[in-house]
Scaffold this motif. Structure first.
Motif, short mmCIF file in Angstrom:
data_model
loop_
_atom_site.label_atom_id
_atom_site.label_comp_id
_atom_site.label_asym_id
_atom_site.label_seq_id
_atom_site.Cartn_x
_atom_site.Cartn_y
_atom_site.Cartn_z
N UNK A 76 0.83 -1.21 0.00
CA UNK A 76 0.00 0.00 0.00
C UNK A 76 0.86 1.26 0.00
N UNK A 77 1.97 1.24 0.73
CA UNK A 77 2.85 2.41 0.77
C UNK A 77 3.46 2.69 -0.60
N UNK A 78 3.94 1.65 -1.26
CA UNK A 78 4.55 1.85 -2.58
C UNK A 78 3.49 2.20 -3.63
N UNK A 95 7.06 -8.14 -10.08
CA UNK A 95 8.14 -7.76 -9.17
C UNK A 95 8.05 -8.53 -7.86
N UNK A 96 6.85 -8.62 -7.29
CA UNK A 96 6.70 -9.35 -6.02
C UNK A 96 7.01 -10.83 -6.21
N UNK A 145 17.72 -9.24 -6.78
CA UNK A 145 16.57 -8.33 -6.77
C UNK A 145 16.67 -7.29 -7.88
N UNK A 146 17.87 -6.82 -8.16
CA UNK A 146 18.05 -5.83 -9.22
C UNK A 146 17.68 -6.38 -10.59
N UNK A 147 17.73 -7.70 -10.75
CA UNK A 147 17.37 -8.29 -12.04
C UNK A 147 15.92 -7.98 -12.40
N UNK A 148 15.03 -7.95 -11.40
CA UNK A 148 13.62 -7.62 -11.68
C UNK A 148 13.48 -6.19 -12.17
N UNK A 149 14.20 -5.26 -11.53
CA UNK A 149 14.16 -3.86 -11.96
C UNK A 149 14.70 -3.73 -13.38
N UNK A 150 15.77 -4.45 -13.67
CA UNK A 150 16.35 -4.41 -15.00
C UNK A 150 15.39 -4.94 -16.05
N UNK A 169 9.05 -0.33 -8.23
CA UNK A 169 9.40 -1.68 -8.69
C UNK A 169 10.43 -2.32 -7.77
N UNK A 170 11.46 -1.55 -7.40
CA UNK A 170 12.49 -2.09 -6.51
C UNK A 170 11.91 -2.42 -5.14
#
Length: 456
Positions: A76-78, A95-96, A145-150, A169-170
């Motif tokens: 909810x915050x994001x 992402x999740x 985790x950075x792979x998802x952002x990429x 996303x991160x």
């Protein structure tokens, strides 16, 4: 380079009627979606088996029930941060799922292998555990985790337009990763309590829950958000700035690894090392990043108000729409008004979509004006105008109503000499002083000109 918006006529087919060439089978959406869903499903099944093997069935269920508690709050915050230009839910679900399944699986396998290799090579198991937690784990976990952002940055480029998108996303990816990790830690702690016969507040489970869920639910999101900010700055950079577009995300990833390593190494800094790191690094960093994201959000709203004025002048938008679309309160009022006056949830959804498309149009125009637009600027602009045109019948009256309801009244000072009429002294002593309701930065509504000032 930005182009001037055309005079408002029905845009028709945004593709211009050109036939699209057939894509290769591996470029079709159902193939890509199928491969991605299969990968995440297999990763989820494997990680489920590994966690259950380490915690036992009862420990897994207890860990799952406790670990899920902070997830709705974080999501909810994001999502709140992303309300100016909300991205599609499928990106957040990906992402999740990536964080909870793929990244967690990579971390468990890589961390275990590296720690065992170091213990064998050095014959020092305790030193291997410390080195694995402070050096290996931050590198492996933040890279996973950075792979998802990429992936979102590369394949969902239209949905990734700035810093807030990178943060969201991160953060959601890290929330999924922390969810799986908390199941493992809480389930293991519950198993330890079962063996020792402990329970209540003094149990290991209660202590683990307090540290990981109550005190530091934003720990993993805070680390990975640094990577997301790097990708967000890269998204704002021009296409020709190749070095910057690579170095900034890499710098964000290195900062995330460094903060993660400091956090994991806090237990080696003495009896109060954890609390010292928490107070001196985590709390200030969280406050600074929160301020940065909220400031960026307000800056985005200001961009919407400024960039959409050109479309209001050209007649695509009414004169009051830039103000209404640049105010979160006015947007909410417009959606509520549409639901009451134009047919319930469907009308409110249409206004919400209109607001999202208009925001994307403002960001697109800003990138074009700054020389950072992609080659498909004109095509994308026409697509967004087409989507606005389709929803104008419901959205325009709602936004106009919202602008009138949320614009503050501006009192007009009376001149020192008697003037009778609307803007001077009242014609009758009992008549109250008039106020003019206006919209900041927007001229009063007038009929659109019969010519196109941008047409040459």
């Amino acid at each position: 380079m930005a182009t001037c918006p055309p005079y408002p006529t029905y845009p028709g087919d945004p593709t211009g009627g050109t036939a699209l060439r057939h894509a290769h089978w591996w470029q079709r959406k159902w193939v890509r979606y199928g491969a991605l869903i299969t990968l995440l499903t297999l990763s989820g099944l494997v990680i489920l088996a590994l966690v259950r093997q380490q915690t036992g069935t009862e420990g897994f269920l207890v860990g799952l029930g406790l670990a899920v508690l902070p997830v709705p709050l974080l999501i909810a915050a994001f999502r709140w941060l992303d309300r100016v230009e909300p991205g599609p839910w499928r990106n957040l679900l990906f992402a999740f799922a990536w964080g909870a399944c793929a990244a967690a699986l990579i971390a468990i396998i890589a961390n275990s292998f590296a720690t065992k290799w170091i213990a064998t090579a050095t014959a020092d198991p305790s030193g291997a555990d410390t080195l694995g937690a402070t050096v290996i784990a931050p590198i492996v976990e933040e890279s996973a985790k950075a792979a998802a952002v990429l992936l979102v940055f590369l394949f969902r480029r239209r949905d990734f337009t700035g810093i807030v998108d990178g943060v969201v996303i991160a953060g959601v990816t890290a929330t999924g990763f922390a969810f799986t990790e908390n199941i493992l830690y809480l389930g293991t702690a519950f198993g330890t309590d079962q063996l020792n016969g402990d329970g209540g507040i003094a149990s290991v489970t209660a202590a683990t829950f307090f540290v990981r869920v109550v005190m530091s639910p934003f720990a993993h999101p805070l680390f990975t958000v640094l990577t997301g900010i790097g990708f967000g700055i890269s998204a704002l950079s021009a296409e020709r700035q190749h070095i910057r577009r690579v170095l900034v995300p890499l710098s964000g990833l290195l900062l995330a690894m460094g903060m993660h390593a400091t956090w994991n190494g806090s237990s080696t800094f003495g009896q109060y090392g954890f609390f010292a790191v928490y107070a001196m690094f985590m709390v200030p960093a969280f406050a600074l990043l929160t301020w940065l994201v909220i400031w960026t959000r307000q800056r985005e709203l200001r961009t919407v108000r400024e960039e959409l004025l050109a479309y209001a002048v050209a007649g695509w938008l009414t004169p009051t729409e830039p103000y209404a679309l640049g105010s979160m309160r006015a947007r909410r009022v417009a959606r509520d008004y549409a639901r009451r006056q134009f047919g319930g949830r469907a009308a409110g959804r249409a206004v919400s979509q209109y607001e999202a498309y208009a925001t994307s149009l403002a960001f697109l125009r800003r990138r074009g004006r700054l020389g950072r637009a992609n080659a498909d600027f004109v095509v994308r602009e026409r697509e967004l105008l087409h989507e606005l045109w389709r929803r104008r019948e419901v959205a325009r009256p709602a936004l106009d109503h919202a602008a009138r309801m949320t614009a503050p009244p501006v009192p007009v000072a009376a001149p020192p000499w008697p003037v009778y009429g609307v803007y001077g002294y009242p014609a009758h002593p009992a008549q109250p002083t008039h106020h003019i309701h206006s919209v900041h930065g927007v001229h009063p509504a007038v009929p659109y000109p019969a010519y196109n000032p941008y047409r040459t």
